[in-house]
Design a protein around this motif. Structure first.
Motif, PDB file in Angstrom:
ATOM      1  N   SER A 285       0.782  -1.274  -0.096  1.00  0.00           N
ATOM      2  CA  SER A 285       0.033  -0.047  -0.123  1.00  0.00           C
ATOM      3  C   SER A 285       0.737   1.081  -0.079  1.00  0.00           C
ATOM      4  N   TYR A 286       2.174   0.989   0.079  1.00  0.00           N
ATOM      5  CA  TYR A 286       3.244   2.182   0.214  1.00  0.00           C
ATOM      6  C   TYR A 286       4.040   2.443  -1.054  1.00  0.00           C
ATOM      7  N   VAL A 287       3.560   1.757  -2.130  1.00  0.00           N
ATOM      8  CA  VAL A 287       4.417   1.731  -3.299  1.00  0.00           C
ATOM      9  C   VAL A 287       3.839   2.759  -4.146  1.00  0.00           C
ATOM     10  N   TYR A 288       4.746   3.779  -4.663  1.00  0.00           N
ATOM     11  CA  TYR A 288       4.550   4.606  -5.587  1.00  0.00           C
ATOM     12  C   TYR A 288       4.119   4.079  -7.123  1.00  0.00           C
ATOM     13  N   SER A 289       3.006   4.400  -7.598  1.00  0.00           N
ATOM     14  CA  SER A 289       2.391   3.625  -8.650  1.00  0.00           C
ATOM     15  C   SER A 289       3.475   3.418  -9.898  1.00  0.00           C
ATOM     16  N   PRO A 290       4.029   4.570 -10.314  1.00  0.00           N
ATOM     17  CA  PRO A 290       4.895   4.358 -11.505  1.00  0.00           C
ATOM     18  C   PRO A 290       5.952   3.412 -11.375  1.00  0.00           C
ATOM     19  N   LEU A 291       6.343   3.003 -10.066  1.00  0.00           N
ATOM     20  CA  LEU A 291       7.403   1.961  -9.849  1.00  0.00           C
ATOM     21  C   LEU A 291       7.065   0.595  -9.864  1.00  0.00           C
TER      22      LEU A 291
ATOM     23  N   THR B 148      10.054   0.024 -14.382  1.00  0.00           N
ATOM     24  CA  THR B 148      10.621  -0.901 -13.577  1.00  0.00           C
ATOM     25  C   THR B 148      10.992  -2.317 -14.155  1.00  0.00           C
TER      26      THR B 148
END
Length: 64
Positions: free
Chosen positions: A25-31, A42
């Motif tokens: 839930s803490y992942v930056y979506s472009p990564l 990625t």
């Protein structure tokens, strides 16, 4: 040869950047990796790392 070392270092930094921090839930979506169709930045890090390994092997055998 220094250029290959810089590319290798940038690739390792990118590998550490795209690894999940432990909770999805803490992942930056472009990564994130592409779900099924598509290609994201990625998804290109590991093939780029293998390309750099191939260049390094070429330099190694050239020095022998």
């Amino acid at each position: 040869m220094e250029f290959v070392d810089i590319l290798r270092g940038l690739t390792i930094v990118a590998m550490n950047l795209v690894n999940p921090p432990g909770d999805w839930s803490y992942v930056y979506s472009p990564l994130l990796h592409a779900e099924w169709h598509g290609l994201m930045l990625t998804d290109l890090i590991f093939p780029f790392f293998l390309f750099i390994v191939g260049i390094s092997i070429g330099y190694f055998f050239k020095l022998i």
